[in-house]
Write an enzyme that holds these catalytic residues in place. Structure first.
Site, PDB file in Angstrom:
ATOM      1  N   GLU A   1     -11.549 -38.274  37.501  1.00  0.00           N
ATOM      2  CA  GLU A   1     -12.055 -37.579  36.305  1.00  0.00           C
ATOM      3  C   GLU A   1     -13.466 -38.064  35.957  1.00  0.00           C
ATOM      4  O   GLU A   1     -14.268 -37.300  35.414  1.00  0.00           O
ATOM      5  CB  GLU A   1     -11.066 -37.793  35.149  1.00  0.00           C
ATOM      6  CG  GLU A   1     -11.069 -36.720  34.089  1.00  0.00           C
ATOM      7  CD  GLU A   1     -10.627 -35.343  34.580  1.00  0.00           C
ATOM      8  OE1 GLU A   1     -11.041 -34.345  33.970  1.00  0.00           O
ATOM      9  OE2 GLU A   1      -9.877 -35.274  35.586  1.00  0.00           O
TER      10      GLU A   1
ATOM     11  N   HIS B   1     -14.715 -33.234  41.289  1.00  0.00           N
ATOM     12  CA  HIS B   1     -13.503 -33.699  41.989  1.00  0.00           C
ATOM     13  C   HIS B   1     -13.649 -33.524  43.501  1.00  0.00           C
ATOM     14  O   HIS B   1     -13.322 -34.406  44.290  1.00  0.00           O
ATOM     15  CB  HIS B   1     -12.288 -32.889  41.528  1.00  0.00           C
ATOM     16  CG  HIS B   1     -11.777 -33.238  40.168  1.00  0.00           C
ATOM     17  ND1 HIS B   1     -11.338 -34.490  39.839  1.00  0.00           N
ATOM     18  CD2 HIS B   1     -11.625 -32.483  39.041  1.00  0.00           C
ATOM     19  CE1 HIS B   1     -10.923 -34.509  38.565  1.00  0.00           C
ATOM     20  NE2 HIS B   1     -11.090 -33.299  38.059  1.00  0.00           N
TER      21      HIS B   1
ATOM     22  N   HIS C   1     -17.137 -28.860  37.098  1.00  0.00           N
ATOM     23  CA  HIS C   1     -16.100 -29.879  36.936  1.00  0.00           C
ATOM     24  C   HIS C   1     -15.311 -30.050  38.245  1.00  0.00           C
ATOM     25  O   HIS C   1     -15.157 -31.174  38.742  1.00  0.00           O
ATOM     26  CB  HIS C   1     -15.162 -29.457  35.794  1.00  0.00           C
ATOM     27  CG  HIS C   1     -14.055 -30.425  35.513  1.00  0.00           C
ATOM     28  ND1 HIS C   1     -14.094 -31.335  34.472  1.00  0.00           N
ATOM     29  CD2 HIS C   1     -12.874 -30.641  36.139  1.00  0.00           C
ATOM     30  CE1 HIS C   1     -12.987 -32.056  34.479  1.00  0.00           C
ATOM     31  NE2 HIS C   1     -12.218 -31.650  35.486  1.00  0.00           N
ATOM     32  N   GLU C   2     -14.852 -28.942  38.816  1.00  0.00           N
ATOM     33  CA  GLU C   2     -14.049 -29.030  40.046  1.00  0.00           C
ATOM     34  C   GLU C   2     -14.887 -29.515  41.217  1.00  0.00           C
ATOM     35  O   GLU C   2     -14.372 -30.193  42.117  1.00  0.00           O
ATOM     36  CB  GLU C   2     -13.388 -27.688  40.351  1.00  0.00           C
ATOM     37  CG  GLU C   2     -12.429 -27.181  39.279  1.00  0.00           C
ATOM     38  CD  GLU C   2     -11.382 -28.195  38.861  1.00  0.00           C
ATOM     39  OE1 GLU C   2     -11.031 -29.071  39.668  1.00  0.00           O
ATOM     40  OE2 GLU C   2     -10.926 -28.132  37.687  1.00  0.00           O
TER      41      GLU C   2
END
Lengths: 489, 489
Positions: A284, A258, A254-255
């Site tokens: 997101e 980003h 997830h990170e």
């Protein structure tokens, strides 16, 4: 130097100082000695003061009045600088200071109240935060919609009414899907203990496999996973838990979504207003498509299963299909950050409606807990058991982040649109992912979305990349197809 | 707010920003991803620009004119703020910018020239640095001595003439001691390989045993050992080498001396001009007394021998006495940073005389290498074999640090004075050190020197603590006694 050039020189220095402020935050969560907190508070306040002074410098207004953009990117730079300058100018300095002071304190009060399961202890601070943010919203809105004015900070050029309409489309199909899935047998769970340093090792391998550039980043452990920084220095954190390696792996992926967004922006925009993600929703969309559509796909989890068997031996799951079901278990629970793909957006809708009501003055802070609990029971079908599983679970409102929550759901909606286009653009996607190879997928996202940084408005960048006007249908179709197959519906 | 209060509020914010700038430097040497350097250069330039603007803000002059000190500490704050403001104001902004630009470039050129053993490649940049620093010195001196004006930056209230007189006293006794020692048999060397993670573990243990507060600091590995930060966040780095654990341990103890000074300053001075070490000489007095007078003492090395045996097993040294001799070996060599206690100051004297001549215009940059080599042969009795062992060995001149070198020797002189007083004040010193217990010694230093921060002038704080006017005799007496006994003279 022309007014445009002077303005850009000023903006670059501001962007560099903003990067420094961000890195102080990273340091605080990862490296800072524990006794340094009071000094760090002074340091953070000092650099925030410098940034605020630069952003409200009347000279910026003079330059803006005189500046002429040399090209499309220059026009976008002016648009972003003007937006930031006008927003900052509309908020009286006293109000900005009161907000900074109050939210800094309220966050600590919230953390204690949450630990004590004591909503009442948090209400006085929350009232103050709500009042100040409403005051700020009124100043920003200049007669327009207060909530839209707050939302603008996180998702420019999107209205609360648009979001409400999107959510109205999503809710019935998500609720129906959830009900059907929860009637089906529950997949197997992982068993055993998973060595934490082996988790970190595999986590770094996953980060690299998703295209995270370690020459311009690093992975550390922190209490909360986050990504920080732009351009040439974008760092992520993850966490480990011996019982639950998925938390570590999917936090990392997830990170990395980003971080890859920030790393892949056109270098021509480095340290300028265009040199960072254009909105929280688009941000997101990248973290969610990396984490879910790619990372939780049948193909990729097949590869991950092999990696985990190699790292940890047998952990109670027989084969790739069973592993895929385990990764994508839909489960009852209270906590948004732990929610599965099907239910996550229902959590966001609850918060969106409650915070709109708070900002509109239609819901009193004193009535928040009851409103939350009633709404949760209606949406999820069971009662909240304690405040830390209810209205005290998220940090956002204590920090004054009203208008932020819907960007999480918009990110999922955008990710749905992008994934639909990605599958068309990369026909070999499944075969690649089954080898742990995300290069074609992440390359397409870098080229279609990430490299543009702040050049286009949020919905525009998604529309250009996905070839359709952003809407929830692709996400809903994807979820129904994926979980329909998984749960044999 | 009174003018004094406004000035102090401004100074505190400047001090906080200065801490941030320092932490960027720490991050660069320890944590920064390798590809982030170009962005970091922009960030560092941006915060340097902010600091320079604050330090030359005309409002500071107005406040200074109107401010009245409420007490002794307030008067010292005003003295420090005035000194900094007047210095900064004397240097034209164009010259400051040229110096920043040129020294940033020259440092890179020096590093390459050193790797290539090519003095000529460095000379054009060095000429520019010398010319700019002379120009700055003239601006600062306002008719006074140019070198004194540069020295003032690192060691306020001390003149080059004073230092020259001190060095004249020191040289003959150091040379005589060195000659006598080098006629004696050479002590044993360490044998074998020393695990680097075990070195780091013992290194952290040493740091704690010397009173370094890990709640307000941390120890990391870096290419060069250094200490950075003030107040509640003072971090050190050390390095490891599998052949030479002493480099790791004594670098750590040295940096702990610097760091303890910053950590132990009276909290009332936190983030103010008094809240940091008063001069480089006093700073070095702390690092040197921790490293040498305490850390290389017979008593402490006896304890360290046991620690090393426990960590590494047998390493070819039979007993504590032999170990003490090994730690304190006086050896032929070219490199200042690797020099023993006897010869270290001779290296400094060489640099002091050469840089004074450069600044006075009595030595041309083109003649520097020949001058260095002649002087080295005269002082040390053998020829420099290559420029990286000669005039290219130190980074200082490439960065423009003229006037800095003598503070290293002043630090040794101050440490000699303090150690004489410390032995009087702590009669159980040897017995404590033999147990690895430095609490009484470091407590005395914290109380007598460190807590005062910038309250007193450098020589004054040493005079108050040691009870004598600072001079080289105690250091020379200590060296003659220590090495006389060690080498059976």
């Amino acid at each position: 130097m022309s007014a445009f050039e002077q303005l850009m020189a000023h903006a670059r220095e501001t962007a560099a100082l903003d990067q420094i402020a961000g890195r102080l935050g990273w340091d605080q969560e990862t490296m800072m000695p524990r006794g340094a907190a009071p000094q760090r508070a002074e340091e953070s306040a000092a650099i925030a003061g410098v940034l605020h002074a630069r952003r409200t410098d009347p000279q910026v207004g003079d330059w803006l009045a005189a500046a002429e953009a040399p090209d499309e990117a220059g026009a976008a730079q002016l648009r972003e600088i003007r937006r930031s300058f006008e927003r900052t100018a509309r908020v009286p300095a006293d109000l900005a200071r009161a907000l900074a002071r109050t939210t800094a304190r309220a966050q600590g009060v919230w953390a204690e109240a949450r630990a004590d399961e004591d909503v009442a202890a948090f209400l006085p601070d929350l009232k103050e935060v709500v009042a100040l943010r409403r005051e700020e919203g009124q100043a920003l809105a200049q007669g327009g919609d207060l909530y839209d004015a707050l939302l603008e900070e996180y998702e420019p050029a999107t209205s609360a009414a648009q979001i409400a309409e999107t959510f109205d489309t999503m809710r019935p199909r998500l609720v129906a899907l959830r009900s059907a899935v929860l009637d089906r047998p529950v997949p197997q769970r992982l068993e055993g203990q998973f060595d934490e340093s082996a988790q970190m090792k595999l986590s770094r391998h996953l980060a690299r496999s998703f295209g995270y550039d370690m020459a311009h980043g690093r992975v550390d452990k922190a209490v909360h996973p986050f990504s920080s920084g732009s351009g040439l220095d974008v760092r992520i954190t993850t966490r480990t838990n011996p019982d639950d390696p998925f938390n570590c792996f999917y936090s990392t992926i997830h990170e990395v979504g980003h971080a890859a967004y920030e790393q892949n922006i056109d270098r021509a925009y480095l340290l300028t207003p265009l040199g960072r993600g254009v909105s929280m929703g688009v941000h997101e969309s990248q973290s969610r498509i990396y984490e879910n559509q790619l990372g939780r796909s049948r193909a990729f989890t097949g590869w991950l299963f092999g990696q985990m068997r190699a790292a940890f031996g047998d952990f109670g799951i027989a084969d790739e299909d069973a592993f895929y079901a385990t990764v994508n278990t839909v489960h009852r629970g209270y906590i948004r950050t732990e929610a599965d793909e099907v239910q996550y957006n229902l959590h966001i809708m609850l918060r969106f409606d409650l915070e709109r009501a708070l900002m509109a003055g239609d819901l009193a802070v004193d009535d928040l807990e009851a409103a939350w609990n009633d709404r949760f029971a209606a949406d999820f079908g069971y009662q909240v058991d304690k405040p830390s599983n209810g209205c005290l679970q998220d940090v956002h409102w204590s920090v004054g982040l009203f208008g932020y929550f819907p960007t999480y759901a918009l990110g999922n909606v955008y990710a749905g649109c992008l994934y639909q286009a990605l599958r068309q653009a990369v026909p070999g996607l499944e075969a690649d992912l089954a080898q742990g190879d995300t290069a074609a997928a992440t390359g397409w996202l870098a080229d279609q979305v990430q490299r543009h940084g702040g050049l286009y408005a949020p919905r525009e960048v998604i529309a250009r990349a996905s070839g359709i006007e952003p809407g929830p249908e692709p996400l809903l179709d994807y979820l129904e197809a994926k979980f329909g197959a998984l749960y044999d519906l």
